[in-house]
Design a protein around this motif. Structure first.
Motif, PDB file in Angstrom:
ATOM      1  N   GLY A 102      -8.853 -15.538   3.277  1.00 27.28           N
ATOM      2  CA  GLY A 102      -8.414 -14.182   3.959  1.00 27.28           C
ATOM      3  C   GLY A 102      -9.002 -13.139   3.249  1.00 27.28           C
ATOM      4  O   GLY A 102      -9.436 -13.091   2.131  1.00 27.28           O
ATOM      5  N   ILE A 103      -8.385 -11.984   3.650  1.00 21.00           N
ATOM      6  CA  ILE A 103      -8.686 -10.838   3.127  1.00 21.00           C
ATOM      7  C   ILE A 103      -7.264  -9.970   3.371  1.00 21.00           C
ATOM      8  O   ILE A 103      -6.746  -9.950   4.408  1.00 21.00           O
ATOM      9  N   ASP A 104      -6.932  -9.602   2.318  1.00 16.06           N
ATOM     10  CA  ASP A 104      -5.608  -8.492   2.178  1.00 16.06           C
ATOM     11  C   ASP A 104      -6.289  -7.125   2.084  1.00 16.06           C
ATOM     12  O   ASP A 104      -7.147  -6.841   1.109  1.00 16.06           O
ATOM     13  N   LEU A 105      -5.941  -6.286   2.868  1.00 16.01           N
ATOM     14  CA  LEU A 105      -6.491  -4.735   2.862  1.00 16.01           C
ATOM     15  C   LEU A 105      -5.240  -3.993   2.500  1.00 16.01           C
ATOM     16  O   LEU A 105      -4.422  -4.150   2.912  1.00 16.01           O
ATOM     17  N   LEU A 106      -5.059  -3.334   1.207  1.00 17.22           N
ATOM     18  CA  LEU A 106      -4.178  -2.689   0.779  1.00 17.22           C
ATOM     19  C   LEU A 106      -4.387  -1.107   0.745  1.00 17.22           C
ATOM     20  O   LEU A 106      -5.605  -0.846   0.496  1.00 17.22           O
ATOM     21  N   SER A 107      -3.739  -0.439   1.346  1.00 18.99           N
ATOM     22  CA  SER A 107      -3.838   1.152   1.398  1.00 18.99           C
ATOM     23  C   SER A 107      -2.813   1.849   0.540  1.00 18.99           C
ATOM     24  O   SER A 107      -1.739   1.646   0.398  1.00 18.99           O
ATOM     25  N   ILE A 108      -3.158   2.599  -0.320  1.00 17.07           N
ATOM     26  CA  ILE A 108      -2.604   3.042  -1.615  1.00 17.07           C
ATOM     27  C   ILE A 108      -2.622   4.481  -1.853  1.00 17.07           C
ATOM     28  O   ILE A 108      -3.768   4.944  -1.839  1.00 17.07           O
ATOM     29  N   VAL A 109      -1.577   5.221  -1.881  1.00 19.37           N
ATOM     30  CA  VAL A 109      -1.350   6.425  -2.066  1.00 19.37           C
ATOM     31  C   VAL A 109      -0.378   6.597  -3.220  1.00 19.37           C
ATOM     32  O   VAL A 109       0.653   6.263  -3.282  1.00 19.37           O
ATOM     33  N   GLU A 110      -1.039   7.637  -4.001  1.00 21.04           N
ATOM     34  CA  GLU A 110      -0.114   8.148  -4.993  1.00 21.04           C
ATOM     35  C   GLU A 110       0.739   7.026  -5.917  1.00 21.04           C
ATOM     36  O   GLU A 110       1.695   6.833  -6.076  1.00 21.04           O
ATOM     37  N   GLY A 111      -0.290   6.090  -6.194  1.00 21.19           N
ATOM     38  CA  GLY A 111       0.126   4.943  -6.935  1.00 21.19           C
ATOM     39  C   GLY A 111       1.262   3.867  -6.269  1.00 21.19           C
ATOM     40  O   GLY A 111       1.592   2.917  -7.016  1.00 21.19           O
ATOM     41  N   LYS A 112       1.352   3.903  -4.935  1.00 22.76           N
ATOM     42  CA  LYS A 112       2.168   2.946  -4.156  1.00 22.76           C
ATOM     43  C   LYS A 112       1.346   2.558  -3.208  1.00 22.76           C
ATOM     44  O   LYS A 112       0.549   3.051  -2.447  1.00 22.76           O
ATOM     45  N   ILE A 113       1.706   1.254  -2.576  1.00 22.26           N
ATOM     46  CA  ILE A 113       1.249   0.484  -1.549  1.00 22.26           C
ATOM     47  C   ILE A 113       1.730   1.010  -0.298  1.00 22.26           C
ATOM     48  O   ILE A 113       3.135   0.675  -0.231  1.00 22.26           O
ATOM     49  N   VAL A 114       0.953   1.507   0.530  1.00 25.09           N
ATOM     50  CA  VAL A 114       1.635   2.156   1.648  1.00 25.09           C
ATOM     51  C   VAL A 114       1.495   1.464   2.972  1.00 25.09           C
ATOM     52  O   VAL A 114       2.209   1.422   3.814  1.00 25.09           O
ATOM     53  N   ALA A 115       0.740   0.355   3.059  1.00 26.59           N
ATOM     54  CA  ALA A 115       0.007  -0.521   4.240  1.00 26.59           C
ATOM     55  C   ALA A 115      -0.709  -1.436   3.399  1.00 26.59           C
ATOM     56  O   ALA A 115      -1.366  -1.515   2.750  1.00 26.59           O
ATOM     57  N   VAL A 116      -0.125  -2.645   4.286  1.00 26.04           N
ATOM     58  CA  VAL A 116      -0.880  -4.028   3.854  1.00 26.04           C
ATOM     59  C   VAL A 116      -1.335  -4.705   5.242  1.00 26.04           C
ATOM     60  O   VAL A 116      -0.625  -4.749   6.337  1.00 26.04           O
ATOM     61  N   GLN A 117      -2.668  -4.880   5.440  1.00 25.94           N
ATOM     62  CA  GLN A 117      -3.380  -5.645   6.440  1.00 25.94           C
ATOM     63  C   GLN A 117      -3.748  -6.884   6.049  1.00 25.94           C
ATOM     64  O   GLN A 117      -4.581  -6.851   5.210  1.00 25.94           O
ATOM     65  N   LEU A 118      -3.404  -8.071   6.732  1.00 28.15           N
ATOM     66  CA  LEU A 118      -3.793  -9.367   6.298  1.00 28.15           C
ATOM     67  C   LEU A 118      -4.900  -9.655   7.558  1.00 28.15           C
ATOM     68  O   LEU A 118      -4.562  -9.591   8.482  1.00 28.15           O
TER      69      LEU A 118
END
Length: 137
Positions: A102-118
């Motif tokens: 699979g692919i995990d797509l992480l959105s990261i803002v200011e050092g924190k993961i704000v969204a995860v799409q799998l």
């Protein structure tokens, strides 16, 4: 933590996950994280906040009898604040098994993961493994 790159954050997140260090992994999520779980199974849909994601992951471990696991399968790819990570995930329960890419797509803002799409290589097989959603029963 704001001076770290998205790649640094993703690397630490998956390292913690690989060690089974759930507190560190969960601590890397933004308090208002949005988690998009694919498919048409009991876990599919949008899960919000650290508590919602924690409940989701706990339920997945329960259904998989503690066997659900994930490993990074290739290089992490960065595009701005997003990091795409090729993964392999597997689990077993009763007489059912699941093992796929699979692919995990992480959105990261200011050092924190704000969204995860799998994304799953075989959504139908993943749906069968996790079991039907309430809507499809």
């Amino acid at each position: 933590m704001t001076n770290t790159t998205p790649l640094d954050v993703a690397t630490r997140y998956f390292d913690a996950l690989g060690r089974g260090d759930v507190p560190t992994m969960m601590g890397m999520l933004d308090a208002e994280v949005t988690w998009y779980q694919p498919g048409r199974n009991q876990f599919s849909g949008t899960h919000r906040g650290v508590d919602g994601v924690g409940r989701l992951l706990g339920a997945m471990m329960t259904v998989s009898e503690g066997t659900f696991g994930l490993t990074v399968e290739g290089p992490m790819m960065v595009n701005g604040d997003q990091v795409a990570v090729p993964v392999r995930f597997a689990g077993r329960r009763d007489d059912a098994t699941m093992d796929m890419s699979g692919i995990d797509l992480l959105s990261i803002v200011e050092g924190k993961i704000v969204a995860v799409q799998l994304f799953s290589a075989d959504g139908d097989a993943e749906d069968v493994f996790w079991g039907p959603s309430e809507d499809s029963r």
